[in-house]
Design an enzyme around this catalytic site. Structure first.
Site, PDB file in Angstrom:
ATOM      1  N   ARG A  52       0.880  -1.175   0.000  1.00 58.58           N
ATOM      2  CA  ARG A  52       0.000   0.000   0.000  1.00 58.58           C
ATOM      3  C   ARG A  52       0.907   1.213   0.000  1.00 58.58           C
ATOM      4  NH1 ARG A  52      -2.658   4.004   0.347  1.00 58.58           N
ATOM      5  NH2 ARG A  52      -4.780   4.263   1.082  1.00 58.58           N
ATOM      6  N   GLU A  60     -11.459   5.123  -4.699  1.00 57.62           N
ATOM      7  CA  GLU A  60     -11.839   3.718  -4.565  1.00 57.62           C
ATOM      8  C   GLU A  60     -12.672   3.280  -5.774  1.00 57.62           C
ATOM      9  OE1 GLU A  60     -10.585   1.928  -2.147  1.00 57.62           O
ATOM     10  OE2 GLU A  60      -9.708   3.672  -1.155  1.00 57.62           O
ATOM     11  N   ARG A  97      -0.634  -5.540   4.866  1.00 56.33           N
ATOM     12  CA  ARG A  97       0.034  -5.020   3.670  1.00 56.33           C
ATOM     13  C   ARG A  97       1.258  -4.219   4.078  1.00 56.33           C
ATOM     14  NH1 ARG A  97      -5.064  -1.855   1.121  1.00 56.33           N
ATOM     15  NH2 ARG A  97      -4.835  -0.940   3.198  1.00 56.33           N
TER      16      ARG A  97
END
Length: 161
Positions: A52, A60, A97
């Site tokens: 990320r 999004e 992540r």
């Protein structure tokens, strides 16, 4: 007698387990190749780890400019070797992540490194995310200055408001 039989099976199962040490679980690669672009601010490395992008947030799915941000990141990073830089103490998010600044490494086609996080902000395809209760980000000043320029030029997400 049955106990002895099962002890042997358990011993075999333990001895044949693949070994993973804590260092491997906490591995934060410095360089990697990008296998897939999940969206504008999320990548998958050849190792299978997900990254990320630190300090930025792209639209999004089903939001305006989502596809453009994803394509922008894809053009910069897909199948490219990248250098990853981490904020000390903030190397992973709650989803496991990696959190990193992603630099596309210079090559014959690219005479210098490109900071993908910053390029997304410059194009108006990402907003800077800073947290008040956290120390400043490594590249916070650069990101915020670049965002201010994108706002003035009404680029990308700044043209929607």
């Amino acid at each position: 007698l049955a106990g002895t039989k099962y002890q042997g099976q358990i011993k075999d199962a333990i001895e044949n387990q693949p070994t993973v040490n804590n260092q491997q679980l906490l591995e934060f690669p410095k360089e990697a190749k990008v296998k897939r672009v999940i969206d504008g601010d999320t990548l998958e490395l050849e190792s299978g780890k997900t990254v990320r992008l630190e300090g930025v947030n792209t639209p999004e799915v089903n939001q305006p400019l989502h596809d453009q941000a994803a394509e922008f990141t894809r053009k910069l990073t897909l199948n490219q070797k990248v250098r990853l830089e981490y904020e000390k103490g903030y190397e992973q998010d709650k989803f496991g992540r990696l959190l990193a600044y992603v630099f596309v490494i210079k090559s014959p086609k690219l005479p210098y490194e490109i900071l993908v996080n910053l390029e997304l902000v410059k194009a108006g395809l990402a907003k800077v995310s800073v947290y008040e209760k956290r120390r400043p980000l490594i590249y916070q000043d650069q990101l915020l200055k670049t965002q201010a320029q994108a706002k003035l030029k009404k680029l990308g997400v700044w043209n929607l408001q």
